[in-house]
Design a protein around this motif. Structure first.
Motif, mmCIF file in Angstrom:
data_model
loop_
_atom_site.group_PDB
_atom_site.id
_atom_site.type_symbol
_atom_site.label_atom_id
_atom_site.label_comp_id
_atom_site.label_asym_id
_atom_site.label_seq_id
_atom_site.Cartn_x
_atom_site.Cartn_y
_atom_site.Cartn_z
ATOM 1 N N ILE A 70 0.836 -1.201 0.000
ATOM 2 C CA ILE A 70 0.000 0.000 0.000
ATOM 3 C C ILE A 70 0.873 1.255 0.000
ATOM 4 O O ILE A 70 0.651 2.191 -0.779
ATOM 5 N N ILE A 71 1.878 1.288 0.861
ATOM 6 C CA ILE A 71 2.713 2.483 1.005
ATOM 7 C C ILE A 71 3.516 2.742 -0.266
ATOM 8 O O ILE A 71 3.643 3.889 -0.715
ATOM 9 N N VAL A 72 4.061 1.683 -0.867
ATOM 10 C CA VAL A 72 4.835 1.857 -2.105
ATOM 11 C C VAL A 72 3.944 2.381 -3.225
ATOM 12 O O VAL A 72 4.336 3.280 -3.987
ATOM 13 N N ALA A 73 2.729 1.844 -3.339
ATOM 14 C CA ALA A 73 1.804 2.316 -4.377
ATOM 15 C C ALA A 73 1.443 3.782 -4.150
ATOM 16 O O ALA A 73 1.373 4.571 -5.110
ATOM 17 N N VAL A 74 1.225 4.175 -2.912
ATOM 18 C CA VAL A 74 0.890 5.567 -2.609
ATOM 19 C C VAL A 74 2.061 6.485 -2.933
ATOM 20 O O VAL A 74 1.876 7.601 -3.432
ATOM 21 N N ARG A 75 3.300 6.035 -2.675
ATOM 22 C CA ARG A 75 4.456 6.873 -3.004
ATOM 23 C C ARG A 75 4.551 7.123 -4.513
ATOM 24 O O ARG A 75 4.867 8.232 -4.949
#
Length: 418
Positions: free
Chosen positions: A138-143
């Protein structure tokens, strides 16, 4: 209803909810539950219209689609579709949904997003109890999404300042879980005796190291034979979008031939459901649960443990890491290392084999070495040079060396006369 002694008079919504949770009497996928929910709702509405039950089934209706994401997010998702798989785009959508739902609840505007907001969101994901791997995705996609906002001038702060590498949770390192040899032998014997095509397919998976999705996608025409008569299984595009050929021994080739001969003629897939559709993972998981019932298998039995067992057994048999990597269809050897951890038993066998080889080598070398021919004049001359060099600049040592060299020269002359 018969099993629980419930009739139309005593039937109530809680009975329906219990059935929908496990319509087959065991845990099922969300797709199966939704299918049961749809059929049960129509049946209950039919009963309610005829006054056979006293309640309707409106609560079973599938919820409508969620509202669209903000326009920048939808534009970003649209830009991904030409290059990414639909499933990957869905994962991005879910990640952006997690961020924007939280921002809406916290009344945070997209242009005002700062580091403090993101830190609170990270904590929120953690408090929800999500697995580390889920949070990383989730965090990588948001970045990636925030970087696109930087490029579009819609975000003041840099994405890499908002989301840092240190924000990514540490992932646990899981070792592969191959079956113990005894359990593996018992399970393979059960699968070999079975008449269920799903269990026979699991035996093919164990003997070829397929993923469960690759087993479902095997085409009817999946067997290949080279000019030397060797047989191979053609594995279709799978998780890494890569085809490969897996060699088959005689028994596994015969198993694949039997699977081809069974079932409906003219079908597309090697294995298909009773309705003539492509098989799903739940079909094989249920068959595996039945086949493994009563076996002592620590940590539970999953279909992927068959792949682990296949890989570790090949490495224990002496196959190279690169060879196993090709058979498993990995692009990077580090992926293979996660799946094919060398067991302590294999390390011990390799150690003893290496020690035995060294002992044999040195023993043969000692037996085959012949005595070297000695030249006294050369030997004494070498000793004289060594003594002179050893003396160095020390006057006392030089005097002792001179006396010793005189004696050595006389000895050399005496030996020469012999």
């Amino acid at each position: 209803m018969r099993e629980h002694q419930v009739d139309f008079v005593t039937l109530n919504p809680s009975h329906v909810d219990d059935f929908i949770a496990q319509p087959t009497g065991r845990p099922v996928t969300a797709l199966t539950r939704n299918d049961a929910r749809y059929k049960v709702r129509r049946y209950l509405d039919w009963l309610h219209e005829r006054n056979l039950i006293g309640f309707g089934a409106s609560w079973l209706r599938v919820r409508g689609r969620k509202k669209l994401l903000p326009e920048p997010a939808e534009h970003f998702l649209t830009s991904l579709t030409p290059t990414l798989e639909p499933s990957t785009c869905d994962q991005y959508r879910g990640s952006l949904r997690a961020l924007h739902d939280w921002m809406e609840a916290q009344a945070v505007a997209l242009g005002d997003l700062n580091r403090q907001h993101l830190q609170r969101w990270f904590q929120y994901l953690h408090d929800k109890g999500q697995a580390p791997a889920t949070r990383v995705n989730i965090i990588v996609a948001v970045r990636v999404y925030l970087r696109s906002l930087n490029d579009a001038g819609l975000l003041e702060e840099r994405a890499d300042d908002l989301v840092r590498n240190t924000d990514l949770p540490k992932l646990p390192l899981y070792l592969p879980r191959p079956l113990e040899p005894e359990a593996d032998e018992q399970l393979r014997a059960r699968l070999a005796r079975a008449h269920d095509p799903y269990q026979r397919g699991l035996l093919l998976m164990r003997n070829t190291g397929l993923r469960i999705g690759e087993l479902s996608s095997l085409e009817y025409d999946c067997l290949r034979t080279d000019v030397k008569g060797n047989h191979f299984l053609k594995v279709p595009l799978g998780k890494l979008k890569k085809e490969r050929l897996v060699p088959l021994d005689a028994q596994t080739y015969q198993l694949a031939q039997e699977l081809r001969q069974g079932g409906r003629a003219g079908r597309t897939w090697l294995l298909e459901s009773v309705r003539g559709c492509k098989t799903r993972a739940i079909h094989f998981n249920m068959a595996l649960e039945t086949a493994a019932h009563g076996l002592e298998i620590p940590n539970g039995m999953t279909s992927h443990r068959l792949r682990h067992t296949y890989a570790t057994s090949l490495m224990s048999g002496g196959m190279s890491l690169m060879g196993v990597m090709k058979l498993l269809g990995h692009r990077d050897y580090r992926m293979t290392l996660r799946y094919t951890e060398i067991t302590l038993e294999t390390v011990g066998e390799e150690y003893h084999a290496a020690v035995t080889k060294l002992e044999t080598r040195y023993r043969l070398a000692l037996k085959s070495t012949a005595p070297a021919k000695l030249d006294p004049d050369q030997a004494l001359s070498a000793i004289i040079r060594w003594v002179q060099k050893r003396a160095g600049d020390n006057p006392k040592a030089q005097r002792r060396a001179e006396r010793l060299v005189k004696r050595l020269k006389r000895i050399r002359e005496d030996v020469g006369e012999l």
